[in-house]
Scaffold this motif. Sequence first.
Motif, PDB file in Angstrom:
ATOM      1  N   ARG A 115      25.144  12.044   6.474  1.00 45.11           N
ATOM      2  CA  ARG A 115      25.324  10.590   6.540  1.00 45.11           C
ATOM      3  C   ARG A 115      24.003   9.833   6.581  1.00 45.11           C
ATOM      4  N   GLN A 116      23.024  10.353   7.289  1.00 42.72           N
ATOM      5  CA  GLN A 116      21.798   9.611   7.560  1.00 42.72           C
ATOM      6  C   GLN A 116      20.589  10.423   7.112  1.00 42.72           C
ATOM      7  N   VAL A 117      19.638   9.777   6.450  1.00 39.43           N
ATOM      8  CA  VAL A 117      18.459  10.457   5.918  1.00 39.43           C
ATOM      9  C   VAL A 117      17.206   9.946   6.624  1.00 39.43           C
ATOM     10  N   PHE A 118      16.421  10.880   7.151  1.00 40.69           N
ATOM     11  CA  PHE A 118      15.158  10.555   7.801  1.00 40.69           C
ATOM     12  C   PHE A 118      14.013  11.162   6.991  1.00 40.69           C
ATOM     13  N   PRO A 119      12.976  10.391   6.683  1.00 39.55           N
ATOM     14  CA  PRO A 119      11.817  10.979   5.999  1.00 39.55           C
ATOM     15  C   PRO A 119      11.033  11.861   6.962  1.00 39.55           C
ATOM     16  N   GLU A 120      10.609  13.026   6.503  1.00 36.02           N
ATOM     17  CA  GLU A 120       9.827  13.928   7.333  1.00 36.02           C
ATOM     18  C   GLU A 120       8.332  13.648   7.163  1.00 36.02           C
ATOM     19  N   GLU A 121       7.552  14.213   8.064  1.00 36.92           N
ATOM     20  CA  GLU A 121       6.111  13.995   8.024  1.00 36.92           C
ATOM     21  C   GLU A 121       5.519  14.458   6.707  1.00 36.92           C
ATOM     22  N   ARG A 122       6.054  15.533   6.151  1.00 37.11           N
ATOM     23  CA  ARG A 122       5.521  16.028   4.888  1.00 37.11           C
ATOM     24  C   ARG A 122       5.697  14.993   3.777  1.00 37.11           C
ATOM     25  N   LEU A 123       6.809  14.290   3.777  1.00 38.65           N
ATOM     26  CA  LEU A 123       7.020  13.257   2.770  1.00 38.65           C
ATOM     27  C   LEU A 123       6.006  12.128   2.940  1.00 38.65           C
ATOM     28  N   ASP A 182       0.816  -1.217   0.000  1.00 37.68           N
ATOM     29  CA  ASP A 182       0.000   0.000   0.000  1.00 37.68           C
ATOM     30  C   ASP A 182       0.842   1.256   0.000  1.00 37.68           C
ATOM     31  N   SER A 183       2.121   1.156   0.360  1.00 37.59           N
ATOM     32  CA  SER A 183       3.049   2.297   0.394  1.00 37.59           C
ATOM     33  C   SER A 183       2.518   3.451   1.234  1.00 37.59           C
ATOM     34  N   ALA A 184       1.655   3.165   2.187  1.00 45.52           N
ATOM     35  CA  ALA A 184       1.082   4.223   3.003  1.00 45.52           C
ATOM     36  C   ALA A 184       1.978   4.599   4.167  1.00 45.52           C
ATOM     37  N   ALA A 185       2.778   3.660   4.631  1.00 46.65           N
ATOM     38  CA  ALA A 185       3.654   3.916   5.766  1.00 46.65           C
ATOM     39  C   ALA A 185       5.074   3.506   5.391  1.00 46.65           C
ATOM     40  N   PRO A 186       6.082   4.196   5.939  1.00 46.90           N
ATOM     41  CA  PRO A 186       7.461   3.846   5.612  1.00 46.90           C
ATOM     42  C   PRO A 186       7.826   2.472   6.164  1.00 46.90           C
ATOM     43  N   SER A 187       8.629   1.741   5.419  1.00 39.78           N
ATOM     44  CA  SER A 187       9.069   0.423   5.860  1.00 39.78           C
ATOM     45  C   SER A 187      10.340   0.499   6.691  1.00 39.78           C
ATOM     46  N   ARG A 188      10.936   1.685   6.776  1.00 41.33           N
ATOM     47  CA  ARG A 188      12.116   1.889   7.619  1.00 41.33           C
ATOM     48  C   ARG A 188      12.110   3.313   8.136  1.00 41.33           C
ATOM     49  N   GLU A 189      12.815   3.553   9.234  1.00 45.58           N
ATOM     50  CA  GLU A 189      12.837   4.875   9.865  1.00 45.58           C
ATOM     51  C   GLU A 189      13.840   5.803   9.208  1.00 45.58           C
ATOM     52  N   ASN A 190      14.925   5.267   8.676  1.00 46.50           N
ATOM     53  CA  ASN A 190      15.959   6.097   8.057  1.00 46.50           C
ATOM     54  C   ASN A 190      16.786   5.227   7.136  1.00 46.50           C
ATOM     55  N   ILE A 191      17.660   5.877   6.391  1.00 42.54           N
ATOM     56  CA  ILE A 191      18.583   5.144   5.533  1.00 42.54           C
ATOM     57  C   ILE A 191      19.935   5.848   5.545  1.00 42.54           C
ATOM     58  N   ILE A 192      21.006   5.065   5.601  1.00 45.35           N
ATOM     59  CA  ILE A 192      22.365   5.590   5.554  1.00 45.35           C
ATOM     60  C   ILE A 192      22.721   5.878   4.092  1.00 45.35           C
ATOM     61  N   LEU A 193      23.377   6.994   3.847  1.00 44.53           N
ATOM     62  CA  LEU A 193      23.698   7.366   2.468  1.00 44.53           C
ATOM     63  C   LEU A 193      24.514   6.296   1.753  1.00 44.53           C
ATOM     64  N   SER A 194      25.430   5.660   2.461  1.00 43.14           N
ATOM     65  CA  SER A 194      26.236   4.615   1.816  1.00 43.14           C
ATOM     66  C   SER A 194      25.363   3.422   1.419  1.00 43.14           C
ATOM     67  N   ASP A 195      24.306   3.141   2.206  1.00 42.27           N
ATOM     68  CA  ASP A 195      23.376   2.069   1.837  1.00 42.27           C
ATOM     69  C   ASP A 195      22.544   2.480   0.618  1.00 42.27           C
ATOM     70  N   LEU A 196      22.121   3.743   0.599  1.00 39.03           N
ATOM     71  CA  LEU A 196      21.379   4.239  -0.561  1.00 39.03           C
ATOM     72  C   LEU A 196      22.250   4.186  -1.806  1.00 39.03           C
ATOM     73  N   GLN A 197      23.533   4.515  -1.648  1.00 42.73           N
ATOM     74  CA  GLN A 197      24.464   4.456  -2.782  1.00 42.73           C
ATOM     75  C   GLN A 197      24.542   3.042  -3.354  1.00 42.73           C
ATOM     76  N   GLU A 198      24.559   2.042  -2.478  1.00 40.31           N
ATOM     77  CA  GLU A 198      24.633   0.659  -2.949  1.00 40.31           C
ATOM     78  C   GLU A 198      23.375   0.266  -3.718  1.00 40.31           C
ATOM     79  N   ILE A 199      22.221   0.692  -3.223  1.00 39.90           N
ATOM     80  CA  ILE A 199      20.957   0.362  -3.894  1.00 39.90           C
ATOM     81  C   ILE A 199      20.895   1.040  -5.262  1.00 39.90           C
ATOM     82  N   VAL A 200      21.280   2.327  -5.313  1.00 37.43           N
ATOM     83  CA  VAL A 200      21.286   3.049  -6.588  1.00 37.43           C
ATOM     84  C   VAL A 200      22.234   2.373  -7.571  1.00 37.43           C
ATOM     85  N   SER A 201      23.419   1.986  -7.095  1.00 39.75           N
ATOM     86  CA  SER A 201      24.404   1.344  -7.967  1.00 39.75           C
ATOM     87  C   SER A 201      23.884   0.025  -8.510  1.00 39.75           C
ATOM     88  N   GLU A 202      23.273  -0.799  -7.652  1.00 44.22           N
ATOM     89  CA  GLU A 202      22.742  -2.084  -8.095  1.00 44.22           C
ATOM     90  C   GLU A 202      21.664  -1.888  -9.162  1.00 44.22           C
TER      91      GLU A 202
END
Length: 261
Positions: free
Chosen positions: A205-213, A114-134
């Motif tokens: 280093r660390q990204v947190f989604p805000e309520e507006r997102l 449903d994508s209504a709620a986040p599946s994680r509280e935050n993401i580390i930029l280096s982890d995001l980099q790995e996902i983008v690269s893959e």
Amino acid sequence: MDYSQKTVETSLELLRELLEKPVVDMENNEALVNRVRFDQDVISLWKEIIEPVFQIKLISLTDKFYLTAGWEGGIFAYSNEEMRRQLGVETNKELYLCSFIVLTMLAAFYDSEDSAAPSRENIILSDLQEIVSENLLELGLAEEVEVIEDETRVNLREPAELWLDLPYQKSDVDQHRRSKSQLTYLLKTMDFLQKHGLVRLVRDRQVFPEERLHNLVSNYYNNVDHKNEILEAIRANLDGCEEEAEKEETEDAPTEPDQDP
């Protein structure tokens, strides 16, 4: 429907405030929020007149109001030139890369049915980099990339080539936003989202989604077919990687010797 002068004035004041602020709430304009809450015709006027005329969408919560672009763009739709300026990049290839980073981040935060709620509280930029690269490695090298580009209307090959030719970061520079690295584009993209109150970047280093997102995702982004097509393409390629890896493991696994009956 006929609206009173008071309702029109309140509606236009809300529009003016939202053009200047990412959110109108009890903290920054309690009087206006209360006027809107006690005059239901304000929301009706927005839906009947302001939203279709200006092609914008009002996200209305109990005591908070957000503004986002309407389905077809409108006054909040950035041109490529405006987006490049906002992000601090020079070419459309870089712009498409930043856009892909945003979509990948959203997939990481809201990849559920449903994508209504986040599946994680935050993401580390280096982890995001790995996902983008893959994702870019698989999508950029896929034989059907042109078909995917036509279906999703997103340029994938050039951003993939740009990203994969870059190091994650350069150790000999102090200002990573001014260097040429994957981290540079991650930071520029997060800076843009943070400026618009969508994420919070902690210590670069660390990204947190805000309520507006969260509210934009549940009220707007989750209903866009374009997003779903891109996520399906990402998932399909990741599934393909997993299947190939499992196949290789099976082929490389030692076989048991035949047993005599």
